[in-house]
Every structure is written in C-alpha cells, then in structure tokens.
Write an enzyme that holds these catalytic residues in place. Sequence first.
Site, PDB file in Angstrom:
ATOM      1  N   MET A 185       0.833  -1.205   0.000  1.00 37.15           N
ATOM      2  CA  MET A 185       0.000   0.000   0.000  1.00 37.15           C
ATOM      3  C   MET A 185       0.866   1.253   0.000  1.00 37.15           C
ATOM      4  SD  MET A 185      -2.815   1.009   2.927  1.00 37.15           S
ATOM      5  CE  MET A 185      -1.592   1.115   4.231  1.00 37.15           C
ATOM      6  N   SER A 238       3.836  -6.567   2.115  1.00 40.07           N
ATOM      7  CA  SER A 238       2.664  -6.048   2.812  1.00 40.07           C
ATOM      8  C   SER A 238       1.396  -6.561   2.127  1.00 40.07           C
ATOM      9  CB  SER A 238       2.725  -4.523   2.878  1.00 40.07           C
ATOM     10  OG  SER A 238       1.825  -4.019   3.850  1.00 40.07           O
ATOM     11  N   GLN A 239       0.467  -5.671   1.709  1.00 42.21           N
ATOM     12  CA  GLN A 239      -0.775  -6.187   1.120  1.00 42.21           C
ATOM     13  C   GLN A 239      -0.518  -6.967  -0.169  1.00 42.21           C
ATOM     14  OE1 GLN A 239      -3.356  -2.780   0.495  1.00 42.21           O
ATOM     15  NE2 GLN A 239      -2.599  -2.413  -1.561  1.00 42.21           N
ATOM     16  N   ASP A 277       7.003  -4.533  14.362  1.00 45.10           N
ATOM     17  CA  ASP A 277       6.031  -3.894  13.477  1.00 45.10           C
ATOM     18  C   ASP A 277       5.027  -3.068  14.272  1.00 45.10           C
ATOM     19  OD1 ASP A 277       4.224  -3.284  11.380  1.00 45.10           O
ATOM     20  OD2 ASP A 277       4.733  -5.158  10.367  1.00 45.10           O
ATOM     21  N   HIS A 317       7.805  -2.408  10.068  1.00 43.21           N
ATOM     22  CA  HIS A 317       7.194  -2.958   8.859  1.00 43.21           C
ATOM     23  C   HIS A 317       8.064  -2.745   7.621  1.00 43.21           C
ATOM     24  CE1 HIS A 317       3.841  -4.642   6.741  1.00 43.21           C
ATOM     25  NE2 HIS A 317       3.679  -3.583   5.980  1.00 43.21           N
TER      26      HIS A 317
END
Length: 305
Positions: free
Chosen positions: A37, A111-112, A229, A285
Amino acid sequence: MNLQAVLGFVFTVFLQNSLADDPTPQQWTPIVMWHGMGDSCCFSFSMGAIKNKLNASLPGVYVRSLQIGDSIVKDMENGYLLHPDKQITMACEIIKNDPQLANGYNAIGFSQGGQFLRGLVQRCPSPPIKNLISVGGQHQGVYGLPNCGTLSGTFCDELRKLLNHAAYVEWVQRTVVQATYWHDPLNETEYKQSSTFLADINNEKEINSTYVTNLQSLDNFVLVKFEGDTVVQPVETEWFGFYTPGQSQEIQTLENSDLYKDDRLGLKAMNESNKLKFLSTPGNHLKFQWDWFEENVVDPYLKNA
C-alpha cells in the site's frame, strides 16, 4: 602424425577441457514482485532497489515487478482504490502474457502484496508459482490502520475513520481496498458475510476446494513477520494469527484457529509436510537488512529453486 596435426589435437583437447570446466550461466527461476500500500512497482527507493539487490544476488535473474495500471501513479492509486479481485485479474493477465514466466516463477509479495499474491496462487495457478514469499502480508486481515504509506496524513486519518465505522458498507467494500481485508474480531459474523475479498480467499464463506489444491501446489509458502512492526495490527496476522474472536486483546495463533484446525485452506497439511515456513526479523514494517533476506530467503528459496 605430423607436428601440425599433433598441435591441433593438443589444442582441441585443451579447448574441450576448458569448456567443460567453465560452467554455463545459472538459469534462475524468474521472480514476480507485488508492492504494498502506498508504493508502486518501480520507485527507485523501494521496489526498484529490491530488484537491483536481487539482480546482484542472482546475476541475470528476470524480475517482473507488477504494475497495476497504465502508469506508476495509477499503480499507486490502484493500491487504495481498485478492488483486489480486479487487481488479481489484471496481474493474472500480465503474467500469462509474459513469455519469460511461462515455465513458472517465484513470487515475493510485500505487505498487502502478500495476500494479493496468495489470491493469485489460489485463482490463477498457471503459469505455476513455485515459492511464495510473503513479506509482512496481512493474511488474517487487519484491525487498525496506523500508517497509510506515502499519502498525506489528512487522507490517512479520514481513511482510518471510514474503516473504523463503515468498513463493511457495500460501497466502501467496492471502493476502498483496505476495507476488503478489514477483519473485525468483535463481529466475526459481519466480517464473514460482508468482506468481499479476504473472507473469500480464506474460505470463510464456503470451502472452495480449488483454492486449497492451488495453494498446496506451492513448493514452499514463506511467511515473514516483523517483530517490531508498529504498522500492522495485529502483527501476528503476518503468520496467519489474529485476535481471538470476540475481543481485540488476546492473540490466537494459526495453530489454535478454526482456519487451521478445520484445514479450510490446507495450511495444516502444508505445515505437516514442511511446506509452510515461519520467519521473523527485527525491525518495523518492511524494514529488513539485505544480508538477512539473502541468507534466509534468497539462498534457500530463490537460489535453489
């Protein structure tokens, strides 16, 4: 035999031995990457830098960083506004039309991008993915949105408020990507009924046996969790863990979840056959040292594939 013939014979033997000792260039399995993202396929400071690192570690490897849309800007926007179903369909077409991926590839999702690539495995099995590496992917969804990538703080604040109060409203599910993997542990029934992406690929609505078969076709499914994270809530979702249903404090591991016990995705079987790998690294992250990534991901899953 005259001197010229002798010299010719000696040269031929020398040349053949030299060629035998000189290995042919390594034919690495191609790699497909999917960004997270607020990012895009080709920013020099993110996906572009990782592509360069991969080429340094695996000289000559073909790397396709997925661009969803007709420009880098559109690619970034689509990470917020284009439903994952449409993104996965587009990614499937990109991959099918790339001749360098025709014999299969390894995939790295950030991530996503991790859960999107898993959706791709389950829905678009040809050409085959050999190893799927999920770097900070949110496979049981998120319950909180503390960071929105590169967009403005005001936009992030409004997006966060919208998801907190209206994630399962139909138009929000259609138009906000992050709503499609919003997982409210206080209302599991609404999540399963209204989630238009995550509940489907996690077989929460009904068991899609094709999803199970396709996921189990992987050689390895590697899950990378970031121990520090502060972006993903809860961080255990990166290992398929989540909050215990009915509250938002206590964490339930994958092994203790119904997803695992009922083996709705085949993860239990994959774990028992040593196809499911759990890695962790210090840091926030997507903050990792390349030396660590090379030793723990590149060497065992990309170099030897």
